[in-house]
Enzyme design. Structure first.
Site, PDB file in Angstrom:
ATOM      1  N   LYS A   8       0.822  -1.223   0.000  1.00 54.87           N
ATOM      2  CA  LYS A   8       0.000   0.000   0.000  1.00 54.87           C
ATOM      3  C   LYS A   8       0.854   1.270   0.000  1.00 54.87           C
ATOM      4  O   LYS A   8       0.606   2.183  -0.774  1.00 54.87           O
ATOM      5  CB  LYS A   8      -0.933   0.038   1.219  1.00 54.87           C
ATOM      6  CG  LYS A   8      -1.937  -1.097   1.279  1.00 54.87           C
ATOM      7  CD  LYS A   8      -2.886  -0.938   2.458  1.00 54.87           C
ATOM      8  CE  LYS A   8      -2.227  -0.945   3.809  1.00 54.87           C
ATOM      9  NZ  LYS A   8      -1.803  -2.267   4.293  1.00 54.87           N
ATOM     10  N   ARG A  83      -9.753   0.642   9.644  1.00 52.19           N
ATOM     11  CA  ARG A  83      -9.353  -0.730   9.958  1.00 52.19           C
ATOM     12  C   ARG A  83     -10.383  -1.423  10.834  1.00 52.19           C
ATOM     13  O   ARG A  83     -10.254  -2.607  11.086  1.00 52.19           O
ATOM     14  CB  ARG A  83      -8.037  -0.691  10.735  1.00 52.19           C
ATOM     15  CG  ARG A  83      -6.780  -0.926   9.892  1.00 52.19           C
ATOM     16  CD  ARG A  83      -5.640  -0.552  10.784  1.00 52.19           C
ATOM     17  NE  ARG A  83      -4.389  -1.186  10.608  1.00 52.19           N
ATOM     18  CZ  ARG A  83      -3.343  -0.610  10.023  1.00 52.19           C
ATOM     19  NH1 ARG A  83      -3.475   0.541   9.395  1.00 52.19           N
ATOM     20  NH2 ARG A  83      -2.173  -1.193  10.022  1.00 52.19           N
ATOM     21  N   ARG A 117      11.530  -5.043   4.808  1.00 49.56           N
ATOM     22  CA  ARG A 117      11.189  -3.633   4.595  1.00 49.56           C
ATOM     23  C   ARG A 117      12.102  -2.706   5.395  1.00 49.56           C
ATOM     24  O   ARG A 117      12.406  -2.963   6.558  1.00 49.56           O
ATOM     25  CB  ARG A 117       9.729  -3.435   5.026  1.00 49.56           C
ATOM     26  CG  ARG A 117       9.262  -2.006   5.010  1.00 49.56           C
ATOM     27  CD  ARG A 117       7.768  -1.915   4.961  1.00 49.56           C
ATOM     28  NE  ARG A 117       7.087  -2.346   6.182  1.00 49.56           N
ATOM     29  CZ  ARG A 117       5.753  -2.354   6.298  1.00 49.56           C
ATOM     30  NH1 ARG A 117       5.001  -1.990   5.294  1.00 49.56           N
ATOM     31  NH2 ARG A 117       5.188  -2.754   7.420  1.00 49.56           N
ATOM     32  N   ARG A 150      11.138  -0.977  11.004  1.00 51.65           N
ATOM     33  CA  ARG A 150      10.096  -0.713  11.990  1.00 51.65           C
ATOM     34  C   ARG A 150      10.158  -1.742  13.112  1.00 51.65           C
ATOM     35  O   ARG A 150      10.381  -2.907  12.878  1.00 51.65           O
ATOM     36  CB  ARG A 150       8.723  -0.767  11.325  1.00 51.65           C
ATOM     37  CG  ARG A 150       8.339   0.512  10.642  1.00 51.65           C
ATOM     38  CD  ARG A 150       7.102   0.359   9.812  1.00 51.65           C
ATOM     39  NE  ARG A 150       5.986  -0.283  10.484  1.00 51.65           N
ATOM     40  CZ  ARG A 150       4.754  -0.344   9.958  1.00 51.65           C
ATOM     41  NH1 ARG A 150       4.507   0.206   8.780  1.00 51.65           N
ATOM     42  NH2 ARG A 150       3.789  -0.951  10.599  1.00 51.65           N
ATOM     43  N   ARG A 161      -0.607  -8.873  13.561  1.00 56.22           N
ATOM     44  CA  ARG A 161      -1.264  -7.865  12.729  1.00 56.22           C
ATOM     45  C   ARG A 161      -2.110  -8.526  11.641  1.00 56.22           C
ATOM     46  O   ARG A 161      -3.188  -8.041  11.305  1.00 56.22           O
ATOM     47  CB  ARG A 161      -0.213  -6.916  12.135  1.00 56.22           C
ATOM     48  CG  ARG A 161       0.239  -5.877  13.166  1.00 56.22           C
ATOM     49  CD  ARG A 161       1.698  -5.496  13.010  1.00 56.22           C
ATOM     50  NE  ARG A 161       1.984  -4.794  11.803  1.00 56.22           N
ATOM     51  CZ  ARG A 161       3.180  -4.782  11.209  1.00 56.22           C
ATOM     52  NH1 ARG A 161       4.189  -5.458  11.718  1.00 56.22           N
ATOM     53  NH2 ARG A 161       3.358  -4.095  10.120  1.00 56.22           N
TER      54      ARG A 161
END
Ligand code: AMP
Length: 208
Positions: A8, A83, A117, A150, A161
């Site tokens: 995203k 969400r 990431r 992160r 998650r």
């Protein structure tokens, strides 16, 4: 919408350039607040570190503050919001949604994308150690800042998650499918990002 790591944020970077409107990520807003040690940041941090959702009211407040800025007047993309059913209800009631883009990918693809990431904390540009390498290892192409991983991009938090995504967010997607404003878009490897952007363009044709 779409699970974490589906792409995203990377798509949002391209869509901002293409349409000239901002992409607002509630996750980025929280991370910014944590860095600046604000009251909202202090409240959000404990939830985020565990991979939990930040309470709805705090999330709505941070979003409303951001979209009241003048650059949002012509429209905006939302990334990571809504969400929960409550957030969707508030969004429909107070703000309004034209189209919902739902990005999809298999779980193992997602875990691979999230665990590699890396992010620039100055401009929020997203990299990947294998798929989106910076020109100089570990440094942002745009401002040379040291990239970071992160805290919630670890396997335990990723699984938590994904579980929350299924429980809380899939019903929200169902709600937008019922309203016939949701469009599913496959999220292939990064080399095929242009195909994704073309599909987004088609999906947005009746919005502009
Ligand atoms: P993201 O950058 O979208 O993966 O979000 C990172 C974290 O920020 C999430 O795991 C949540 O803790 C929090 N967060 C971001 N957006 C929301 C939201 N809409 N509702 C609740 N928590 C959120």
């Amino acid at each position: 919408m779409g699970p974490q790591g589906v792409g995203k944020g990377t798509y949002a970077e391209r869509l901002v350039q293409k349409y000239g409107i901002p992409a607002i990520s509630t996750g980025d807003l929280f991370r910014e607040n944590i860095r600046n040690n604000t009251e909202i940041g202090k409240k959000a941090k404990a939830y985020m570190d565990k991979g939990e959702l930040v309470p709805d009211e705090i999330t709505l407040e941070i979003l409303k503050q951001r979209i009241s800025k003048s650059d949002c007047r012509k429209g905006f993309f939302l990334d990571g919001f809504p969400r929960t059913a409550w957030q969707a209800e508030m969004l429909d009631k107070d703000i309004g949604v034209d189209k919902v883009l739902v990005f999809t990918a298999a779980d193992d693809v997602i875990v691979d994308r999230i665990s590699g990431r890396r992010i620039c904390h100055v401009c929020n540009k997203i990299y990947h150690i294998k798929y989106i390498k910076p020109k100089v290892k570990g440094k942002c192409d745009i401002d040379g800042t040291e990239l970071y991983q992160r805290k919630d991009d670890n396997e335990e938090s990723i699984r938590r998650r994904l579980e929350l995504y299924r429980k809380e967010t899939l019903p929200v997607i169902k709600h937008y499918k019922k309203k016939k404003i949701a469009v599913e878009i496959d999220s292939p490897p990064i080399e095929r990002i242009n195909a994704v952007i073309d599909n987004v363009d088609k999906a947005l044709q009746d919005v502009r």
